[in-house]
Scaffold this motif. Structure first.
Motif, PDB file in Angstrom:
ATOM      1  N   LYS A  38       0.816  -1.220   0.000  1.00 35.78           N
ATOM      2  CA  LYS A  38       0.000   0.000   0.000  1.00 35.78           C
ATOM      3  C   LYS A  38       0.850   1.269   0.000  1.00 35.78           C
ATOM      4  O   LYS A  38       1.696   1.441  -0.864  1.00 35.78           O
ATOM      5  CB  LYS A  38      -0.984  -0.051   1.179  1.00 35.78           C
ATOM      6  CG  LYS A  38      -1.936  -1.249   1.106  1.00 35.78           C
ATOM      7  CD  LYS A  38      -2.895  -1.290   2.264  1.00 35.78           C
ATOM      8  CE  LYS A  38      -3.806  -2.499   2.149  1.00 35.78           C
ATOM      9  NZ  LYS A  38      -4.748  -2.623   3.282  1.00 35.78           N
ATOM     10  N   GLU A 243      -5.767   2.948  -3.594  1.00 31.58           N
ATOM     11  CA  GLU A 243      -6.767   2.085  -4.222  1.00 31.58           C
ATOM     12  C   GLU A 243      -6.765   2.192  -5.741  1.00 31.58           C
ATOM     13  O   GLU A 243      -6.843   1.190  -6.449  1.00 31.58           O
ATOM     14  CB  GLU A 243      -8.160   2.411  -3.667  1.00 31.58           C
ATOM     15  CG  GLU A 243      -8.318   2.107  -2.187  1.00 31.58           C
ATOM     16  CD  GLU A 243      -8.001   0.656  -1.866  1.00 31.58           C
ATOM     17  OE1 GLU A 243      -8.385  -0.224  -2.669  1.00 31.58           O
ATOM     18  OE2 GLU A 243      -7.379   0.398  -0.821  1.00 31.58           O
ATOM     19  N   SER A 247      -5.253  -0.591  -8.897  1.00 39.31           N
ATOM     20  CA  SER A 247      -6.235  -1.081  -9.865  1.00 39.31           C
ATOM     21  C   SER A 247      -5.810  -0.843 -11.312  1.00 39.31           C
ATOM     22  O   SER A 247      -6.431  -1.356 -12.237  1.00 39.31           O
ATOM     23  CB  SER A 247      -7.590  -0.409  -9.623  1.00 39.31           C
ATOM     24  OG  SER A 247      -7.527   0.977  -9.945  1.00 39.31           O
TER      25      SER A 247
END
Length: 366
Positions: A38, A243, A247
């Protein structure tokens, strides 16, 4: 005997290492690291680069052993003709796979963003042939081409970075050190493929003017690549957040599409990035094509590399067509990196150093 005109300087070696390492994986690296850790992805980019320095040292020391007899010649001298040839074959296969998979990812990216209706085969084959043409010119021609494109590549990358910085939200880099230690190890393994490329030292060491300085020179190049990758990860996190970044298939290209150039100097920043990115891909493919040509020629005792480079075009093309999707191609790259890549970068250089030590120790006793 190699003449001084055919040898490369430390400056050229620096460029060789930088342009060989920075390849198509650059466009996907932010997503790969973000999926694992992350917001700590930029930290892991730095750590992964530093972790590769000890392996670079091993490769450099082994490359000094191959600088007089050549790569395959050194293996045959240390392990015998048959065993040396067998040990060299996985390296040849590794380079062939990497050129093929690089060409496939290049084709998939170009098809995705520019040539949606063009069959992938018609995108892959031309860049393979162009890489072969450059590789057939030899190390001197490759060196001149790399020097010619290096400054424009650096200049345009710096300009795009400076344009992208102002509209980033760097709070997206927080929190720091939030990932688990196991996730860090997983990220290092996943991202290491993007730092491979310095194994070229094993093959081109006979052409380096100062082999004893190759570790120092190559370390500088690796640190530059690490800094460049880290900036790319930071800018992607700052622009898209965790996020959205994870993706994206190719976050770096998405970042270029999102850049708003003040004054409308040019409308589509991604077109500029793609032009530079094509050079990154092409220089990597040309160098690896040269490497497999040298190894292939030395295995069969052929004096020139021109015929070998051409001979393996169908093999590279078939390797490039493996996999039905981009996801499968990335899986193939990870598999090759985790097997043949580790063998070429870590296992074989260690074997060369151990065998050389034993042989020298035995010789001194005799």
């Amino acid at each position: 005997m190699i003449s001084d005109n055919d040898k490369i300087s430390n400056y050229q070696l620096n460029i060789f290492v930088i342009l060989t390492i920075i390849e198509i994986g650059m466009a996907a690296l932010p997503a790969i690291l973000v999926k694992e850790v992350k917001s700590d992805a930029w930290i892991l980019s730095i750590i992964t680069g530093l972790v590769n320095i000890p392996f670079l040292y091993i490769v450099s020391k082994a490359a000094q052993k191959t600088s007089t007899q050549g790569f395959v010649g050194c293996l045959k001298s240390l392990f015998g003709k048959a065993a040396g040839t067998i040990l060299a074959i996985p390296v040849l296969v590794y380079f062939l796979f990497m050129v093929g998979l690089e060409s496939r990812l290049f084709g998939e990216t170009v098809k995705m963003y520019f040539l949606q209706r063009t069959p992938i085969e018609f995108i892959v084959m031309p860049i393979i042939i162009e890489a072969v043409f450059l590789a057939k010119g030899g190390i001197e021609v490759i060196g001149r081409f790399f020097e010619a494109v290096f400054f424009p590549i650096v200049l345009i990358n710096v300009l795009l970075i400076l344009i992208a910085i102002p509209k980033n939200d760097f709070t997206n880099l927080l929190p720091v050190f939030s990932a688990d230690i196991k996730e860090y190890f997983s990220a290092i393994i996943a991202g290491s493929n993007s730092f491979f490329g310095y194994e070229l030292l094993l093959i081109i060491s006979p052409y380096i003017k100062e082999p004893k300085k190759m570790f120092k020179t190559s370390t500088k190049a690796l640190l530059i690549v690490t800094g460049f990758y880290t900036i790319a990860v930071i800018l992607n996190l700052g622009k898209f957040g965790v996020e959205e970044t994870k993706s994206l298939m190719f976050p770096v290209i998405a970042l270029a599409k999102a850049i708003d150039v003040p004054g409308s100097i040019f409308e589509r920043a991604e077109g500029i990035l793609m032009a530079v990115w094509v050079l990154h891909v092409f220089t990597t493919m040309a160098m690896i094509t040269y490497l497999y040509s040298v190894v292939g020629a030395e295995i069969i005792g052929h004096k020139g590399i021109k015929h070998i480079a051409t001979l393996y075009i169908p093999v590279v093309y078939l390797f490039g067509l493996l996999g039905n999707s981009v996801v499968q191609v990335f899986k193939n790259i990870n598999m090759v990196g985790a097997t043949l890549g580790i063998y070429t970068v870590i296992i074989l250089p260690l074997l060369i150093l151990i065998a050389s030590y034993i042989k020298n120790k035995g010789g001194s006793k005799g």
